[in-house]
Design an enzyme around this catalytic site. Structure first.
Site, PDB file in Angstrom:
ATOM      1  N   LYS A 175      60.084  89.492  90.129  1.00  0.00           N
ATOM      2  CA  LYS A 175      59.736  89.238  91.530  1.00  0.00           C
ATOM      3  C   LYS A 175      59.147  90.514  92.142  1.00  0.00           C
ATOM      4  O   LYS A 175      59.857  91.481  92.391  1.00  0.00           O
ATOM      5  CB  LYS A 175      60.950  88.810  92.360  1.00  0.00           C
ATOM      6  CG  LYS A 175      60.480  88.205  93.694  1.00  0.00           C
ATOM      7  CD  LYS A 175      61.517  88.192  94.770  1.00  0.00           C
ATOM      8  CE  LYS A 175      61.578  89.439  95.584  1.00  0.00           C
ATOM      9  NZ  LYS A 175      60.357  89.782  96.343  1.00  0.00           N
ATOM     10  N   GLU A 249      68.496 100.688  91.031  1.00  0.00           N
ATOM     11  CA  GLU A 249      67.774 101.928  91.357  1.00  0.00           C
ATOM     12  C   GLU A 249      67.587 101.911  92.867  1.00  0.00           C
ATOM     13  O   GLU A 249      66.749 101.160  93.380  1.00  0.00           O
ATOM     14  CB  GLU A 249      66.409 101.958  90.662  1.00  0.00           C
ATOM     15  CG  GLU A 249      66.476 101.985  89.145  1.00  0.00           C
ATOM     16  CD  GLU A 249      66.963 103.309  88.593  1.00  0.00           C
ATOM     17  OE1 GLU A 249      66.983 104.299  89.338  1.00  0.00           O
ATOM     18  OE2 GLU A 249      67.353 103.336  87.418  1.00  0.00           O
ATOM     19  N   CYS A 283      61.519 107.053  96.523  1.00  0.00           N
ATOM     20  CA  CYS A 283      62.980 107.173  96.448  1.00  0.00           C
ATOM     21  C   CYS A 283      63.354 108.613  96.121  1.00  0.00           C
ATOM     22  O   CYS A 283      64.389 109.107  96.531  1.00  0.00           O
ATOM     23  CB  CYS A 283      63.524 106.231  95.398  1.00  0.00           C
ATOM     24  SG  CYS A 283      62.686 106.405  93.822  1.00  0.00           S
ATOM     25  N   GLU A 380      68.061 108.184 104.518  1.00  0.00           N
ATOM     26  CA  GLU A 380      66.757 108.066 103.873  1.00  0.00           C
ATOM     27  C   GLU A 380      65.763 107.500 104.891  1.00  0.00           C
ATOM     28  O   GLU A 380      65.975 106.413 105.428  1.00  0.00           O
ATOM     29  CB  GLU A 380      66.842 107.116 102.675  1.00  0.00           C
ATOM     30  CG  GLU A 380      65.515 106.990 101.946  1.00  0.00           C
ATOM     31  CD  GLU A 380      65.559 105.996 100.788  1.00  0.00           C
ATOM     32  OE1 GLU A 380      66.002 104.856 100.996  1.00  0.00           O
ATOM     33  OE2 GLU A 380      65.152 106.378  99.679  1.00  0.00           O
TER      34      GLU A 380
HETATM   35  P1  NAD Z   1      64.195  96.222  99.673  1.00  0.00           P
HETATM   36  O1  NAD Z   1      65.581  96.356  99.183  1.00  0.00           O
HETATM   37  O2  NAD Z   1      63.961  95.743 101.042  1.00  0.00           O
HETATM   38  O3  NAD Z   1      63.395  95.221  98.733  1.00  0.00           O
HETATM   39  C1  NAD Z   1      63.348  95.391  97.334  1.00  0.00           C
HETATM   40  C2  NAD Z   1      63.070  94.046  96.681  1.00  0.00           C
HETATM   41  O4  NAD Z   1      64.201  93.197  96.903  1.00  0.00           O
HETATM   42  C3  NAD Z   1      61.861  93.320  97.267  1.00  0.00           C
HETATM   43  O5  NAD Z   1      61.186  92.658  96.216  1.00  0.00           O
HETATM   44  C4  NAD Z   1      62.508  92.319  98.219  1.00  0.00           C
HETATM   45  O6  NAD Z   1      61.745  91.164  98.453  1.00  0.00           O
HETATM   46  C5  NAD Z   1      63.776  91.957  97.452  1.00  0.00           C
HETATM   47  N1  NAD Z   1      64.859  91.403  98.265  1.00  0.00           N
HETATM   48  C6  NAD Z   1      65.040  91.502  99.612  1.00  0.00           C
HETATM   49  N2  NAD Z   1      66.175  90.861  99.967  1.00  0.00           N
HETATM   50  C7  NAD Z   1      66.722  90.356  98.835  1.00  0.00           C
HETATM   51  C8  NAD Z   1      67.908  89.615  98.550  1.00  0.00           C
HETATM   52  N3  NAD Z   1      68.760  89.255  99.506  1.00  0.00           N
HETATM   53  N4  NAD Z   1      68.177  89.303  97.259  1.00  0.00           N
HETATM   54  C9  NAD Z   1      67.338  89.686  96.269  1.00  0.00           C
HETATM   55  N5  NAD Z   1      66.186  90.367  96.482  1.00  0.00           N
HETATM   56  C10 NAD Z   1      65.880  90.705  97.747  1.00  0.00           C
HETATM   57  O7  NAD Z   1      63.512  97.632  99.408  1.00  0.00           O
HETATM   58  P2  NAD Z   1      62.024  98.078  99.761  1.00  0.00           P
HETATM   59  O8  NAD Z   1      61.938  98.315 101.223  1.00  0.00           O
HETATM   60  O9  NAD Z   1      61.055  97.153  99.107  1.00  0.00           O
HETATM   61  O10 NAD Z   1      61.935  99.471  98.974  1.00  0.00           O
HETATM   62  C11 NAD Z   1      62.354 100.676  99.505  1.00  0.00           C
HETATM   63  C12 NAD Z   1      63.671 101.100  98.910  1.00  0.00           C
HETATM   64  O11 NAD Z   1      63.587 101.120  97.499  1.00  0.00           O
HETATM   65  C13 NAD Z   1      64.058 102.507  99.312  1.00  0.00           C
HETATM   66  O12 NAD Z   1      65.421 102.553  99.669  1.00  0.00           O
HETATM   67  C14 NAD Z   1      63.827 103.311  98.043  1.00  0.00           C
HETATM   68  O13 NAD Z   1      64.582 104.481  97.951  1.00  0.00           O
HETATM   69  C15 NAD Z   1      64.160 102.320  96.992  1.00  0.00           C
HETATM   70  N6  NAD Z   1      63.530 102.695  95.728  1.00  0.00           N
HETATM   71  C16 NAD Z   1      64.314 103.217  94.736  1.00  0.00           C
HETATM   72  C17 NAD Z   1      63.742 103.626  93.541  1.00  0.00           C
HETATM   73  C18 NAD Z   1      64.585 104.238  92.444  1.00  0.00           C
HETATM   74  O14 NAD Z   1      64.096 104.346  91.340  1.00  0.00           O
HETATM   75  N7  NAD Z   1      65.818 104.656  92.696  1.00  0.00           N
HETATM   76  C19 NAD Z   1      62.376 103.481  93.346  1.00  0.00           C
HETATM   77  C20 NAD Z   1      61.608 102.944  94.362  1.00  0.00           C
HETATM   78  C21 NAD Z   1      62.205 102.546  95.564  1.00  0.00           C
END
Ligand code: NAD
Length: 479
Positions: A175, A249, A283, A380
């Site tokens: 997804k 992650e 991140c 963050e």
């Molecule tokens: P997010 O958690 O809002 O969304 C991530 C994914 O989860 C998206 O595809 C979203 O549609 C999906 N999602 C949303 N609600 C969900 C639910 N209830 N159940 C299942 N899936 C759901 O995060 P974002 O805003 O897209 O990304 C930013 C975050 O990602 C930041 O906190 C960043 O630090 C983190 N990040 C971490 C890494 C790492 O390797 N540690 C890498 C990149 C980003």
């Protein structure tokens, strides 16, 4: 353009008929609509993956390696178009979009190499303390896996999950983020072009409901999630209900330590790279600057000047060093932190304002001598917002760096390599860079401790994450 779902080797509209708008963050304009997968679509994708699983997982791994090499070659062949798409949908400057595509290619090539070695690791005899029995180790695929990725490194984050999953013999339902699904949907075109068997890879774009449907699907063997801590917790809770393995992650608030023996001009470059690449939407952004007291004023002055000169623009503009925030929501989040900084009375040395649109631009920002309990020091932000504090000596630097809920990455800048290695060993982080910024090879691990998540991606650890070990024990033939 309306993009569809890629299920069982073919493109389909969403059963619900719902589509989601996708934007260009440099202009704020809608550039596409993408079908939003419903729970019924997610189920179709999982069933397709289940049908594909026996043949895919039992194929010699050397054959799976061939498909991974074909993925790498096909991404390379399409790299011009993919780079343009990444710039358009994510707002990344060209050199960053180019790095993303190279990273995806390198990741597929690397896991092709690891897959080559897997056949020789099947049925390997274990050395036992007596000769009554023989035991053999097998390393098998986990099954059908659910992969959920965010919007900040589309294609890269997917490659980090998909390449090892396919190498291990898993079939995947991926997804993408609702904000940046276009480049990931290209994986469907690529799968078709390389003749990947139907059902091995399924793409279910959509928003939170689609992710939730995948997370709660009863026939998923493992969830691998990259995203925010808030959603990561929900994924873990859903997985706990079925005692499913989960890899998370999550977020970061990584430190960058600058010692007094550093070359200040060089330090400025690394500090800026650590907070301005991808407009700070990383991140691993090194958003907490810790600088040795004796050079703090000099470094702050150079940083403030360099940040004020940084070219912020649409990625297509010549000399663009930093693009827009990738979504309007992210722009508003960063602006909200500027307002909090004002309320907290933080000392701003550069930035802290939105830049003229029509896109979602902010000025790279530096706050100096930020109190340790400031929200901007602890939370963050996911934008180009750097907060700085001073340290007195090595022990103080390490203490302040480790006083954090997250433990994803860190950077150490010092002319004394021995000291830098010592400090790196003492830092709580999954990856520490010395005298460099954000250097990532597929061969080294990715992931963190504390609130930054569970598990490691990349390297052999990324492959193990999609495998399970089986032992077969039999009486020895001579008995
Ligand atoms: P997010 O958690 O809002 O969304 C991530 C994914 O989860 C998206 O595809 C979203 O549609 C999906 N999602 C949303 N609600 C969900 C639910 N209830 N159940 C299942 N899936 C759901 O995060 P974002 O805003 O897209 O990304 C930013 C975050 O990602 C930041 O906190 C960043 O630090 C983190 N990040 C971490 C890494 C790492 O390797 N540690 C890498 C990149 C980003």
């Amino acid at each position: 353009m309306t993009a569809q779902l890629f299920i069982d080797g073919a493109w389909h509209p969403a059963t619900s008929g719902i589509t989601l708008a996708v934007f260009n963050p440099s202009t704020g304009e809608q550039i596409a609509r993408v079908a939003s997968a419903s729970a019924a679509d997610v189920d179709l994708a999982v069933q397709a993956a289940r049908r594909a699983l026996p043949a895919w997982s039992q194929r010699p791994a050397s054959e799976r390696a061939g498909y991974l090499r074909a993925f790498a070659a096909e991404i390379e062949a399409r790299s011009h178009a993919l780079i343009e798409l990444q710039m358009r949908n994510s707002g990344k400057p060209r050199h960053e979009a180019e790095l993303d595509i190279s990273d995806a290619i390198a990741t597929f090539a690397y896991y092709a190499e690891l897959a080559e070695g897997l056949d020789d690791r099947q049925n390997v005899a274990v050395a036992l303390p007596d000769n009554s029995y023989q035991s053999f180790t097998r390393v098998e695929s986990l099954g059908v896996v659910g992969l959920i990725v965010p919007w900040n490194f589309p294609l890269v984050t997917s490659a980090w999950k998909l390449a090892p999953a396919l190498a291990a013999g898993c079939c995947a339902v991926l997804k993408p983020s609702e904000l940046t699904p276009l480049i990931e949907l290209q994986l469907g075109e690529i799968a078709t072009a390389i003749g990947l068997p139907a059902g091995v890879l399924n793409l279910v774009p959509g928003a939170a409901e689609t992710g939730a449907a995948l997370v709660s699907h009863p026939q998923i063997a493992k969830l691998s999630f990259t995203g925010s801590n808030a959603v990561g917790r929900k994924v873990m809770q859903a997985a706990a209900g079925r005692t499913l393995p989960v890899a998370l992650e999550l977020g970061g608030k990584s430190p960058i330590l600058v010692f007094a023996d550093s070359d200040l001009d060089q330090a400025v470059e690394w500090v800026i790279a650590g907070i301005c690449w991808n407009a700070g939407q990383m991140c691993s952004a090194t958003s907490r600057l810790l600088v040795e007291d004796s050079i703090a004023d000099a470094l702050h002055a150079r940083l403030a000047y360099a940040l004020s000169k940084l070219k912020v623009s649409a990625p297509q503009v010549d000399g663009c060093a930093m693009g827009p925030m990738t979504s309007q929501a992210q722009l508003h989040k960063v602006l909200a932190y500027f307002a909090i900084a004002k309320q907290e009375g933080l000392r701003c040395l550069s930035g802290a304002l939105p830049l003229p649109g029509p896109g979602w631009f902010v000025a790279p920002t530096l706050y100096a001598d930020v109190p340790a309990d400031s929200r901007l020091w602890c939370e963050e932000i996911f934008g180009p917002v750097l907060c700085s504090r001073r340290f007195t000596d090595e022990a103080d630097a390490i203490r302040q760096a480790n006083e954090c809920d997250f433990a994803l990455a860190a950077t150490v800048i010092s002319a004394d390599r021995k000291r830098a290695m010592r400090v790196a060993a003492a830092l709580e982080a999954g990856h520490v860079w010395i005298n460099s910024a954000q250097v990532i090879y597929p061969h080294t691990s990715w992931g963190g401790g504390k609130a930054s998540g569970i598990g490691r991606e990349l390297g052999p650890w990324g492959l193990s994450a999609f495998q399970q070990v089986k032992h077969i024990t039999v009486p020895s033939e001579e008995n």
